[in-house]
Scaffold this active site. Structure first.
Site, mmCIF file in Angstrom:
data_model
loop_
_atom_site.group_PDB
_atom_site.id
_atom_site.type_symbol
_atom_site.label_atom_id
_atom_site.label_comp_id
_atom_site.label_asym_id
_atom_site.label_seq_id
_atom_site.Cartn_x
_atom_site.Cartn_y
_atom_site.Cartn_z
ATOM 1 N N CYS A 110 -18.938 -38.690 15.761
ATOM 2 C CA CYS A 110 -20.090 -37.584 15.354
ATOM 3 C C CYS A 110 -19.477 -36.087 16.154
ATOM 4 O O CYS A 110 -19.150 -36.231 17.185
ATOM 5 C CB CYS A 110 -20.952 -38.203 15.960
ATOM 6 S SG CYS A 110 -22.688 -36.961 15.894
ATOM 7 N N CYS A 117 -27.252 -24.368 18.353
ATOM 8 C CA CYS A 117 -27.948 -24.235 17.130
ATOM 9 C C CYS A 117 -28.964 -23.225 16.965
ATOM 10 O O CYS A 117 -29.955 -23.421 17.967
ATOM 11 C CB CYS A 117 -28.328 -25.703 16.784
ATOM 12 S SG CYS A 117 -29.039 -25.852 15.029
ATOM 13 N N CYS A 121 -35.253 -26.515 16.212
ATOM 14 C CA CYS A 121 -35.943 -27.739 15.933
ATOM 15 C C CYS A 121 -36.778 -28.219 17.221
ATOM 16 O O CYS A 121 -36.012 -28.450 18.200
ATOM 17 C CB CYS A 121 -35.275 -29.213 15.057
ATOM 18 S SG CYS A 121 -34.518 -28.397 13.516
ATOM 19 N N CYS A 124 -35.540 -31.489 19.272
ATOM 20 C CA CYS A 124 -33.960 -31.575 19.269
ATOM 21 C C CYS A 124 -33.284 -31.077 20.480
ATOM 22 O O CYS A 124 -33.852 -29.771 20.740
ATOM 23 C CB CYS A 124 -32.993 -31.214 18.099
ATOM 24 S SG CYS A 124 -31.551 -31.255 18.200
ATOM 25 N N CYS A 338 -28.279 -38.843 18.661
ATOM 26 C CA CYS A 338 -28.642 -38.067 17.930
ATOM 27 C C CYS A 338 -29.803 -36.927 18.674
ATOM 28 O O CYS A 338 -30.707 -37.530 19.093
ATOM 29 C CB CYS A 338 -29.308 -38.188 16.458
ATOM 30 S SG CYS A 338 -28.004 -39.110 15.410
HETATM 31 N N1 SAH Z 1 -27.999 -29.731 12.363
HETATM 32 C C1 SAH Z 1 -27.858 -30.838 11.313
HETATM 33 C C2 SAH Z 1 -26.758 -31.916 12.039
HETATM 34 C C3 SAH Z 1 -26.830 -32.169 13.232
HETATM 35 S S1 SAH Z 1 -28.465 -32.925 14.250
HETATM 36 C C4 SAH Z 1 -29.154 -31.552 10.972
HETATM 37 O O1 SAH Z 1 -30.236 -31.176 11.577
HETATM 38 O O2 SAH Z 1 -29.042 -32.563 10.336
HETATM 39 C C5 SAH Z 1 -28.136 -34.556 13.669
HETATM 40 C C6 SAH Z 1 -29.370 -35.653 13.626
HETATM 41 O O3 SAH Z 1 -30.071 -35.597 14.699
HETATM 42 C C7 SAH Z 1 -30.245 -34.991 12.551
HETATM 43 O O4 SAH Z 1 -30.830 -35.725 11.524
HETATM 44 C C8 SAH Z 1 -31.339 -34.345 13.490
HETATM 45 O O5 SAH Z 1 -32.444 -34.134 12.816
HETATM 46 C C9 SAH Z 1 -31.342 -35.658 14.386
HETATM 47 N N2 SAH Z 1 -32.240 -35.403 15.671
HETATM 48 C C10 SAH Z 1 -32.097 -34.157 16.422
HETATM 49 N N3 SAH Z 1 -32.985 -34.373 17.375
HETATM 50 C C11 SAH Z 1 -33.166 -35.886 17.327
HETATM 51 C C12 SAH Z 1 -34.108 -36.596 18.378
HETATM 52 N N4 SAH Z 1 -34.529 -36.112 19.431
HETATM 53 N N5 SAH Z 1 -33.971 -37.713 17.796
HETATM 54 C C13 SAH Z 1 -33.730 -38.432 16.741
HETATM 55 N N6 SAH Z 1 -33.050 -37.670 15.807
HETATM 56 C C14 SAH Z 1 -32.632 -36.285 16.403
HETATM 57 FE FE1 SF4 Z 2 -29.830 -27.720 14.763
HETATM 58 FE FE2 SF4 Z 2 -30.806 -29.957 16.121
HETATM 59 FE FE3 SF4 Z 2 -32.450 -28.986 14.173
HETATM 60 FE FE4 SF4 Z 2 -30.070 -30.013 13.717
HETATM 61 S S1 SF4 Z 2 -31.968 -30.876 14.627
HETATM 62 S S2 SF4 Z 2 -30.875 -28.061 12.879
HETATM 63 S S3 SF4 Z 2 -29.067 -29.432 15.545
HETATM 64 S S4 SF4 Z 2 -31.923 -27.748 16.175
#
Ligand code: SAH
Ligand code: SF4
Length: 348
Positions: A110, A117, A121, A124, A338
């Site tokens: 990964c 970023c 979100c 995240c 993730c």
């Molecule tokens: N920015 C991209 C890829 C990186 S994040 C995206 O958002 O898809 C990778 C994955 O982790 C994404 O599916 C994201 O939504 C998820 N993710 C982020 N924070 C998380 C959390 N606290 N618990 C579970 N999944 C999470």
């Molecule tokens: Fe960025 Fe995290 Fe949202 Fe993916 S889930 S777009 S890494 S802020």
């Protein structure tokens, strides 16, 4: 790419950029392939190692470009399942994380596509720190190569699910995927290379037109616009109608199935209303729903849904004709899952 070439040197170039560069220097195209082999296939750390490249060309390249290699700053190994988490230091002091997930048959890496970023979100850990900068092509490929070297085995799969939004750094990510796919580079099958996006529609449209069969995952998390806007403020410009239409077009153009990533947050994304909307969104799409048990992140108000509720949701999706699975958690003891890649152990 131009600004990044001061930091990343030759690693700022993807395969087509390298071919251009080599032809500008009046050299035959196969020299570009040789250099890709040295940089990524063999992981050369200096120009001198490239013994089958003429010394004069090596000299001209080294006058113009540095050849940086990420430095390993930290490495943690899960006692539970052997997952390894890496922290890399880049030329300008930026840091990024990658994760290696071994199983008896596979080694999945990964990797990160940006330092930080900018999408913000709320669930995240990466999102909380904001965007530092885009990664250069070679800074992305190097993560995958170095993790493979650390395991001493071939990388079978690689996923852009580390830090960063791949489609906010589209060209570098595409160049990196091509180098990972190339027999001169890492030789990973295109279908085993996955790009995960928070749903930036222009990126999905561009990917539809690419010749390679890369796999696409879309982080949906909610099919209710208001909730999605709250959870994922950075992607508001691509609304759910546009997103669904882009998925339909993507499938029509490529014939490929997408994964919809859906993190189950108690009382937020797992309620009957949310699941009805998810079923409606997914109905009729060529997709697979990946239900992700939320990884609780410090200072976040969200908590994971119960496993009982997750199993119910799989059954509900199944009833409306959508295949769904619950993602198994890996590397929980080292925060390698993730959304947990936040570099908190180095204090930033
Ligand atoms: N920015 C991209 C890829 C990186 S994040 C995206 O958002 O898809 C990778 C994955 O982790 C994404 O599916 C994201 O939504 C998820 N993710 C982020 N924070 C998380 C959390 N606290 N618990 C579970 N999944 C999470
Ligand atoms: Fe960025 Fe995290 Fe949202 Fe993916 S889930 S777009 S890494 S802020």
């Amino acid at each position: 790419m131009t600004n990044l070439s001061t930091i990343a040197g030759i690693k700022a170039f993807g395969p087509s950029g390298l071919e251009r560069l080599i032809s500008e220097l009046g050299e035959p195209r196969y020299r570009a392939h040789q250099i890709v082999r040295w940089l990524y296939g063999k992981g050369a750390g200096s120009w001198d190692e490239m013994t089958d490249v003429p010394a004069s060309l090596r000299q001209r390249l080294s006058d113009r470009y540095t050849l940086p290699v990420p430095t390993l700053l930290d490495r943690q190994v899960s006692a539970v399942d052997g997952t390894r988490k890496y922290l890399w230091g880049l030329g300008d002091g930026a840091t990024v994380e990658s994760v290696g997930l071994p199983t008896p048959e596979r080694l999945t890496v990964c990797f990160s596509t940006q330092a930080g970023c900018g999408m913000g979100c709320s669930f995240c850990a990466t999102g909380a720190g904001g965007l530092k900068r885009n990664l250069a092509v070679g800074e992305i490929v190097d993560q995958v190569r170095l993790v493979g070297e650390d395991f001493g085995s071939r990388v079978s799969n690689a996923v852009a699910m580390g830090q960063g939004e791949p489609f906010a750094n589209y060209d570098a990510v595409m160049g990196a995927l091509r180098l990972m796919n190339s027999p001169d580079g890492l030789g990973i099958g295109a279908r085993h290379l996955t790009v995960s996006t928070c749903g930036l529609v222009p990126g999905i449209q561009r990917l539809s037109g690419e010749p390679e069969q890369f796999t696409l995952a879309i982080s949906l998390h909610s099919a209710v616009q208001e909730t999605r806007d709250e959870l994922m403020p950075g992607v508001k410009a691509s609304d759910l109608h546009q997103l669904r239409a882009a998925i339909v077009d993507y499938t029509a153009a490529t014939g490929r199935r997408v994964s919809l990533e859906y993190a189950l947050m108690a009382g937020v994304t797992d309620t009957p209303k949310q699941i009805d909307s998810l079923r409606n969104f997914a109905r009729g799409l060529l997709c697979h729903v990946n239900l992700i048990p939320l990884n609780p992140v410090a200072h976040s108000r969200h908590s994971p849904a119960s496993t009982k509720r997750a199993a119910e949701i799989v059954r509900l999706l199944d009833k409306s004709g959508t295949e769904a699975t619950i993602r198994t958690e890996r590397g929980a003891d080292i925060d390698a899952a993730c959304g947990q890649l936040s570099q908190k152990h180095v204090g930033n």
